[in-house]
Design a protein around this motif. Structure first.
Motif, PDB file in Angstrom:
ATOM      1  N   THR A 176      -5.551  -5.063   3.987  1.00 19.42           N
ATOM      2  CA  THR A 176      -5.696  -6.479   3.621  1.00 19.42           C
ATOM      3  C   THR A 176      -6.914  -7.113   4.285  1.00 19.42           C
ATOM      4  O   THR A 176      -7.440  -8.109   3.790  1.00 19.42           O
ATOM      5  CB  THR A 176      -4.438  -7.264   4.011  1.00 19.42           C
ATOM      6  OG1 THR A 176      -4.139  -7.024   5.399  1.00 19.42           O
ATOM      7  CG2 THR A 176      -3.247  -6.825   3.167  1.00 19.42           C
ATOM      8  N   ASP A 177      -7.370  -6.539   5.399  1.00 20.51           N
ATOM      9  CA  ASP A 177      -8.553  -7.076   6.081  1.00 20.51           C
ATOM     10  C   ASP A 177      -9.841  -6.442   5.581  1.00 20.51           C
ATOM     11  O   ASP A 177     -10.927  -6.690   6.122  1.00 20.51           O
ATOM     12  CB  ASP A 177      -8.429  -6.896   7.591  1.00 20.51           C
ATOM     13  CG  ASP A 177      -8.295  -5.432   8.001  1.00 20.51           C
ATOM     14  OD1 ASP A 177      -8.237  -4.566   7.095  1.00 20.51           O
ATOM     15  OD2 ASP A 177      -8.237  -5.161   9.211  1.00 20.51           O
ATOM     16  N   GLY A 178      -9.734  -5.603   4.551  1.00 22.28           N
ATOM     17  CA  GLY A 178     -10.914  -4.978   3.969  1.00 22.28           C
ATOM     18  C   GLY A 178     -11.320  -3.666   4.598  1.00 22.28           C
ATOM     19  O   GLY A 178     -12.264  -3.022   4.130  1.00 22.28           O
ATOM     20  N   THR A 179     -10.624  -3.250   5.653  1.00 24.32           N
ATOM     21  CA  THR A 179     -10.964  -1.988   6.303  1.00 24.32           C
ATOM     22  C   THR A 179     -10.296  -0.823   5.588  1.00 24.32           C
ATOM     23  O   THR A 179      -9.307  -0.983   4.877  1.00 24.32           O
ATOM     24  CB  THR A 179     -10.521  -1.996   7.777  1.00 24.32           C
ATOM     25  OG1 THR A 179      -9.104  -2.190   7.835  1.00 24.32           O
ATOM     26  CG2 THR A 179     -11.220  -3.104   8.534  1.00 24.32           C
ATOM     27  N   ARG A 180     -10.846   0.364   5.803  1.00 28.56           N
ATOM     28  CA  ARG A 180     -10.313   1.578   5.190  1.00 28.56           C
ATOM     29  C   ARG A 180      -9.134   2.080   6.017  1.00 28.56           C
ATOM     30  O   ARG A 180      -9.239   2.270   7.230  1.00 28.56           O
ATOM     31  CB  ARG A 180     -11.421   2.632   5.143  1.00 28.56           C
ATOM     32  CG  ARG A 180     -11.162   3.826   4.253  1.00 28.56           C
ATOM     33  CD  ARG A 180     -12.421   4.678   4.242  1.00 28.56           C
ATOM     34  NE  ARG A 180     -12.330   5.793   3.324  1.00 28.56           N
ATOM     35  CZ  ARG A 180     -12.679   7.034   3.648  1.00 28.56           C
ATOM     36  NH1 ARG A 180     -13.108   7.303   4.872  1.00 28.56           N
ATOM     37  NH2 ARG A 180     -12.597   7.994   2.764  1.00 28.56           N
ATOM     38  N   LEU A 181      -7.996   2.292   5.350  1.00 28.23           N
ATOM     39  CA  LEU A 181      -6.765   2.674   6.035  1.00 28.23           C
ATOM     40  C   LEU A 181      -6.326   4.064   5.593  1.00 28.23           C
ATOM     41  O   LEU A 181      -6.151   4.325   4.402  1.00 28.23           O
ATOM     42  CB  LEU A 181      -5.662   1.654   5.729  1.00 28.23           C
ATOM     43  CG  LEU A 181      -4.279   1.913   6.319  1.00 28.23           C
ATOM     44  CD1 LEU A 181      -4.323   1.806   7.843  1.00 28.23           C
ATOM     45  CD2 LEU A 181      -3.258   0.936   5.752  1.00 28.23           C
ATOM     46  N   ASP A 182      -6.179   4.970   6.554  1.00 30.65           N
ATOM     47  CA  ASP A 182      -5.681   6.312   6.267  1.00 30.65           C
ATOM     48  C   ASP A 182      -4.163   6.236   6.078  1.00 30.65           C
ATOM     49  O   ASP A 182      -3.434   5.872   7.001  1.00 30.65           O
ATOM     50  CB  ASP A 182      -6.020   7.250   7.431  1.00 30.65           C
ATOM     51  CG  ASP A 182      -5.710   8.708   7.115  1.00 30.65           C
ATOM     52  OD1 ASP A 182      -4.764   8.970   6.359  1.00 30.65           O
ATOM     53  OD2 ASP A 182      -6.402   9.591   7.654  1.00 30.65           O
ATOM     54  N   VAL A 183      -3.695   6.563   4.877  1.00 34.24           N
ATOM     55  CA  VAL A 183      -2.258   6.458   4.575  1.00 34.24           C
ATOM     56  C   VAL A 183      -1.623   7.835   4.381  1.00 34.24           C
ATOM     57  O   VAL A 183      -0.510   7.933   3.866  1.00 34.24           O
ATOM     58  CB  VAL A 183      -2.022   5.581   3.325  1.00 34.24           C
ATOM     59  CG1 VAL A 183      -2.510   4.166   3.556  1.00 34.24           C
ATOM     60  CG2 VAL A 183      -2.695   6.181   2.088  1.00 34.24           C
ATOM     61  N   THR A 184      -2.307   8.884   4.813  1.00 36.87           N
ATOM     62  CA  THR A 184      -1.823  10.247   4.592  1.00 36.87           C
ATOM     63  C   THR A 184      -0.461  10.467   5.234  1.00 36.87           C
ATOM     64  O   THR A 184       0.448  11.027   4.619  1.00 36.87           O
ATOM     65  CB  THR A 184      -2.826  11.268   5.168  1.00 36.87           C
ATOM     66  OG1 THR A 184      -4.138  10.948   4.725  1.00 36.87           O
ATOM     67  CG2 THR A 184      -2.466  12.671   4.735  1.00 36.87           C
ATOM     68  N   THR A 185      -0.327  10.054   6.475  1.00 35.75           N
ATOM     69  CA  THR A 185       0.905  10.270   7.220  1.00 35.75           C
ATOM     70  C   THR A 185       1.840   9.092   7.027  1.00 35.75           C
ATOM     71  O   THR A 185       1.539   7.977   7.470  1.00 35.75           O
ATOM     72  CB  THR A 185       0.604  10.458   8.723  1.00 35.75           C
ATOM     73  OG1 THR A 185      -0.274  11.579   8.880  1.00 35.75           O
ATOM     74  CG2 THR A 185       1.872  10.684   9.516  1.00 35.75           C
ATOM     75  N   ASN A 186       2.967   9.332   6.346  1.00 36.98           N
ATOM     76  CA  ASN A 186       3.965   8.279   6.159  1.00 36.98           C
ATOM     77  C   ASN A 186       5.272   8.905   5.700  1.00 36.98           C
ATOM     78  O   ASN A 186       5.296  10.045   5.232  1.00 36.98           O
ATOM     79  CB  ASN A 186       3.483   7.221   5.157  1.00 36.98           C
ATOM     80  CG  ASN A 186       3.543   7.688   3.735  1.00 36.98           C
ATOM     81  OD1 ASN A 186       4.596   7.647   3.094  1.00 36.98           O
ATOM     82  ND2 ASN A 186       2.406   8.166   3.213  1.00 36.98           N
ATOM     83  N   SER A 187       6.348   8.162   5.815  1.00 38.78           N
ATOM     84  CA  SER A 187       7.658   8.674   5.383  1.00 38.78           C
ATOM     85  C   SER A 187       8.294   7.779   4.333  1.00 38.78           C
ATOM     86  O   SER A 187       9.505   7.814   4.126  1.00 38.78           O
ATOM     87  CB  SER A 187       8.595   8.816   6.589  1.00 38.78           C
ATOM     88  OG  SER A 187       8.744   7.578   7.259  1.00 38.78           O
ATOM     89  N   TYR A 188       7.474   6.958   3.670  1.00 41.53           N
ATOM     90  CA  TYR A 188       8.018   6.074   2.638  1.00 41.53           C
ATOM     91  C   TYR A 188       8.697   6.852   1.515  1.00 41.53           C
ATOM     92  O   TYR A 188       9.754   6.467   1.018  1.00 41.53           O
ATOM     93  CB  TYR A 188       6.905   5.204   2.044  1.00 41.53           C
ATOM     94  CG  TYR A 188       6.812   3.830   2.660  1.00 41.53           C
ATOM     95  CD1 TYR A 188       7.787   2.877   2.421  1.00 41.53           C
ATOM     96  CD2 TYR A 188       5.745   3.488   3.477  1.00 41.53           C
ATOM     97  CE1 TYR A 188       7.707   1.606   2.981  1.00 41.53           C
ATOM     98  CE2 TYR A 188       5.656   2.228   4.044  1.00 41.53           C
ATOM     99  CZ  TYR A 188       6.636   1.292   3.789  1.00 41.53           C
ATOM    100  OH  TYR A 188       6.569   0.045   4.343  1.00 41.53           O
ATOM    101  N   LEU A 189       8.083   7.952   1.093  1.00 42.62           N
ATOM    102  CA  LEU A 189       8.578   8.682  -0.077  1.00 42.62           C
ATOM    103  C   LEU A 189       9.563   9.768   0.374  1.00 42.62           C
ATOM    104  O   LEU A 189       9.243  10.960   0.400  1.00 42.62           O
ATOM    105  CB  LEU A 189       7.411   9.294  -0.843  1.00 42.62           C
ATOM    106  CG  LEU A 189       6.327   8.308  -1.292  1.00 42.62           C
ATOM    107  CD1 LEU A 189       5.208   9.029  -2.032  1.00 42.62           C
ATOM    108  CD2 LEU A 189       6.922   7.217  -2.170  1.00 42.62           C
ATOM    109  N   HIS A 190      10.786   9.346   0.712  1.00 42.52           N
ATOM    110  CA  HIS A 190      11.750  10.306   1.244  1.00 42.52           C
ATOM    111  C   HIS A 190      13.057  10.347   0.461  1.00 42.52           C
ATOM    112  O   HIS A 190      13.976  11.069   0.833  1.00 42.52           O
ATOM    113  CB  HIS A 190      12.053   9.997   2.712  1.00 42.52           C
ATOM    114  CG  HIS A 190      12.731   8.677   2.950  1.00 42.52           C
ATOM    115  ND1 HIS A 190      12.026   7.531   3.239  1.00 42.52           N
ATOM    116  CD2 HIS A 190      14.035   8.317   2.938  1.00 42.52           C
ATOM    117  CE1 HIS A 190      12.872   6.526   3.407  1.00 42.52           C
ATOM    118  NE2 HIS A 190      14.104   6.976   3.215  1.00 42.52           N
ATOM    119  N   THR A 191      13.131   9.613  -0.638  1.00 39.63           N
ATOM    120  CA  THR A 191      14.381   9.529  -1.387  1.00 39.63           C
ATOM    121  C   THR A 191      14.288  10.288  -2.711  1.00 39.63           C
ATOM    122  O   THR A 191      13.245  10.845  -3.055  1.00 39.63           O
ATOM    123  CB  THR A 191      14.750   8.054  -1.620  1.00 39.63           C
ATOM    124  OG1 THR A 191      13.585   7.333  -2.047  1.00 39.63           O
ATOM    125  CG2 THR A 191      15.255   7.411  -0.331  1.00 39.63           C
ATOM    126  N   ALA A 192      15.401  10.289  -3.478  1.00 39.46           N
ATOM    127  CA  ALA A 192      15.503  11.147  -4.661  1.00 39.46           C
ATOM    128  C   ALA A 192      14.622  10.719  -5.822  1.00 39.46           C
ATOM    129  O   ALA A 192      14.546  11.418  -6.832  1.00 39.46           O
ATOM    130  CB  ALA A 192      16.958  11.216  -5.121  1.00 39.46           C
TER     131      ALA A 192
END
Length: 317
Positions: A176-192
């Motif tokens: 949101t601040d315009g900077t580049r954010l590495d989103v590779t590591t996350n656990s959002y997608l853990h459901t069916a």
């Protein structure tokens, strides 16, 4: 990109879960005509939601009318404005369903009329019902029945593990601040609705095995391919203007005649487009990874659709 890179397949997971549910149906452990209320009493109720009017078939083919939990304003705010603080998200399936049924449904299924709208909530419930019917977690069902059965050595269901197997390609979005954010590591997608990690080669094997009859008996494969028109979701039609929807599969016409079967997956900076010809002879999977902002989905889908059509029709040209 390293050949054989791993990526989160996001909603392509739905094809895996639908396959497992259809296998359970073939074994008479459940019926596609069973209601949500039958398997999950009281879970889908209130605010106009009625689990007694929604069947397992409705869940798999997106005809339940249930609110998509991903559209909840609080969840959207976390994703868009506070991704970094919430990247190790561990919200349970049950709590996500609670979030969904706190909203009114878009519609309630009614006899003699089929309405369609894409909702990730459907596959949360499908996974819960598969678990209840079989006594086994949805992840283990996918692992044992599909991944191990087909020898998909580069495919996994990591659950809350936020790390990808190597090799992988790092994905980036713009914060949101315009900077580049590495989103590779996350656990959002853990459901069916979204939890499978794979590679292009393994997804080709999976979709080819579906189409050539290795995963489902003929009756269930026919059931999976019984498609309906997409009636009540203009955003979905705008992004993917062609095709109808079956049980965890889209049917897309090909320029050379006939059609392909596929299920897209849109994650955080990762876009998966696998497809197989109706006879199972040719398959192709496209994995797109962002390096900055989110792509324009209609443009991305036109480009990948053209490439898929070329790959599946090339033998006839």
């Amino acid at each position: 990109m390293a050949w054989g890179s791993h990526f989160r397949t996001a909603s392509t997971t739905k094809a895996f879960v639908a396959t497992v549910v259809l296998q359970l149906a073939a074994e008479k452990q459940l019926s596609l005509a069973d209601t949500v209320e039958h398997w999950l009493p009281g879970v889908v109720s209130g605010n106009g939601n009625d689990g007694s009017r929604i069947t397992v078939r409705d869940l798999l083919r997106q005809t339940s009318g249930l609110f998509d939990y991903m559209d909840d304003p609080d969840i959207q705010q976390k994703l868009r404005e506070h991704f970094d603080e919430n990247r190790y998200n561990d919200t349970s399936t049950h709590d996500l369903v609670v979030t969904a049924v706190a909203h009114k449904p878009l519609f309630v299924p009614e006899s003699g009329r089929t309405r369609w709208a894409y909702s990730n909530t459907n596959y949360l419930l499908a996974g819960m019902i598969a678990e209840k019917a079989s006594g086994t977690g949805w992840r283990e069902l996918v692992e044992h029945r599909i991944i191990a059965g087909l020898g998909l050595r580069q495919t996994s269901v990591p659950g809350l593990d936020p790390f990808l197997p190597t090799p992988y390609v790092s994905t980036y979005l713009t914060g949101t601040d315009g900077t580049r954010l590495d989103v590779t590591t996350n656990s959002y997608l853990h459901t069916a609705d979204s939890g499978v990690v794979s590679t292009t080669a393994d997804l080709n094997t999976f979709f080819r095995s579906l189409a050539d009859g290795h995963l489902l008996p003929a009756e269930q494969w026919r059931e999976m391919r019984q498609t309906v028109q997409r009636t009540d979701d203009p955003d979905d039609v705008a992004e993917l203007p062609e095709g109808t929807y079956g049980l965890g599969l889209r049917e897309i016409p090909l320029s050379c005649g006939g059609h392909s079967y596929m299920h897209e997956g849109d994650g955080f900076g990762t876009y998966t487009r696998p497809a197989v010809s109706s006879d199972g002879r040719r398959a192709v999977t496209i994995s797109v990874t962002t390096t900055s902002g989110m792509p324009d989905l209609p443009t991305l889908n036109r480009a990948t659709g053209t490439l898929i059509d070329h790959a599946l029709c090339a033998a006839g040209r």
